[in-house]
Design an enzyme around this catalytic site. Structure first.
Site, PDB file in Angstrom:
ATOM      1  N   LYS A   1       0.823  -1.216   0.000  1.00  0.00           N
ATOM      2  CA  LYS A   1       0.000   0.000   0.000  1.00  0.00           C
ATOM      3  C   LYS A   1       0.853   1.260   0.000  1.00  0.00           C
ATOM      4  O   LYS A   1       0.479   2.254  -0.624  1.00  0.00           O
ATOM      5  CB  LYS A   1      -0.978   0.010   1.174  1.00  0.00           C
ATOM      6  CG  LYS A   1      -0.326   0.003   2.518  1.00  0.00           C
ATOM      7  CD  LYS A   1      -1.324  -0.019   3.654  1.00  0.00           C
ATOM      8  CE  LYS A   1      -0.610  -0.178   4.975  1.00  0.00           C
ATOM      9  NZ  LYS A   1       0.544   0.718   5.173  1.00  0.00           N
TER      10      LYS A   1
ATOM     11  N   LYS B   1       5.527   2.588  11.396  1.00  0.00           N
ATOM     12  CA  LYS B   1       6.837   2.394  10.753  1.00  0.00           C
ATOM     13  C   LYS B   1       7.346   3.670  10.108  1.00  0.00           C
ATOM     14  O   LYS B   1       8.548   3.821   9.869  1.00  0.00           O
ATOM     15  CB  LYS B   1       6.767   1.287   9.688  1.00  0.00           C
ATOM     16  CG  LYS B   1       6.421  -0.086  10.230  1.00  0.00           C
ATOM     17  CD  LYS B   1       6.713  -1.170   9.227  1.00  0.00           C
ATOM     18  CE  LYS B   1       6.035  -0.961   7.880  1.00  0.00           C
ATOM     19  NZ  LYS B   1       4.571  -0.959   7.938  1.00  0.00           N
TER      20      LYS B   1
ATOM     21  N   ASP C   1      -4.393  -3.750   9.059  1.00  0.00           N
ATOM     22  CA  ASP C   1      -4.493  -5.011   9.785  1.00  0.00           C
ATOM     23  C   ASP C   1      -5.518  -4.916  10.914  1.00  0.00           C
ATOM     24  O   ASP C   1      -6.224  -5.874  11.208  1.00  0.00           O
ATOM     25  CB  ASP C   1      -3.127  -5.398  10.374  1.00  0.00           C
ATOM     26  CG  ASP C   1      -2.106  -5.719   9.294  1.00  0.00           C
ATOM     27  OD1 ASP C   1      -1.560  -4.762   8.713  1.00  0.00           O
ATOM     28  OD2 ASP C   1      -1.874  -6.907   9.022  1.00  0.00           O
TER      29      ASP C   1
END
Length: 252
Positions: free
Chosen positions: A14, A40, A128
């Site tokens: 993505k 991240k 997620d």
């Protein structure tokens, strides 16, 4: 203003998709903001010559206060794309989604959109877990449309289903809606058929079919999107055509 949130399972591509779309919009003459909504903080790295930028949450921890100017937490990359990374808490401490909520509130205080006046805003969001801060682009009015990036892999489609379910839960409130599926191929068996079946089941369209490409890896190793590396490549043209399609449908 076209406001898109791009969701997908971690590692599904993505961020690569978002950065190449941002670069494509910029190449088409649009003023673009890309906001990485992942702890991240690597969403914008290939728009910035391979150099990571300081995330908002890191700035706040390092300075023990919020920034007073956009320039302290934003940086222009390829094509003038304004890059921002939310970051997250110290590993093991706090909720990762909190960084998104904090950043969005701060950007409102700093009047980001009024100051920069973008044509396109892209939110790159980890899909997620679609709760708390990670759901903010859906439910807080930041994004108008959602793109789900998936391959034909089981866990990628599982995450895509969770994202679609979360969006459906908000649909009666006038929040963002899923605009379509981006198939980011991993060359699994019967991949198109699997993703197509998922799309049909949920009443969605596959709006882009992105093949695996060594060119993407080659240019990312150089800290670039393929749009910057060579906009005439077949893979670059796929991103450009997707950008054109999104612009034409929304008529910004």
């Amino acid at each position: 203003m076209l406001k898109l949130a791009i969701y997908g399972k971690g590692g599904i591509g993505k961020s690569t998709t978002t950065a190449n779309l941002a670069a494509a919009f910029a190449l088409l003459g649009k003023k673009v903001i890309q906001i990485g909504c992942d702890p991240k903080a690597d969403s914008t790295i290939n728009l910035l010559g391979g150099h990571p930028m300081l995330p908002v949450m890191n700035y706040i921890r390092d300075h023990d206060e919020e920034p007073e100017q956009l320039a302290e937490i934003a940086k222009e990359g390829y094509g003038g794309v304004l890059c921002i990374e939310t970051g997250g808490p110290t590993p093991g401490l706090g909720c990762a989604g909190r960084g998104i909520i904090t950043t969005f509130s701060l950007l409102e205080d700093l009047e980001l959109f009024e100051t920069y006046q973008p044509d396109v805003v892209l939110y790159d969001v980890l899909g997620d877990v679609v709760c708390g801060g990670f759901a903010a682009p859906i439910r807080e009015g930041y994004a108008e449309h959602i793109l789900i990036v998936t391959s034909g892999e089981k866990m990628a489609l599982y995450a895509a289903n969770n994202i679609q379910t979360a969006v459906k839960n908000f649909e009666d409130r006038g929040y963002a809606s899923v605009k379509g599926i981006i198939l980011n191929r991993r060359n699994v068996e019967n991949e198109y058929e699997k993703v197509s079946a998922f799309a049909v089941e949920h009443g969605l369209d596959i709006i882009a079919d992105i093949p695996r490409s060594a060119d993407i890896i080659r240019y990312e190793d150089m800290g670039m999107t393929v749009i910057e590396g060579d906009p005439d490549l077949p893979i670059s043209r796929i991103y450009l055509e997707l950008a054109k399609k999104l612009l034409s449908e929304d008529l910004i």
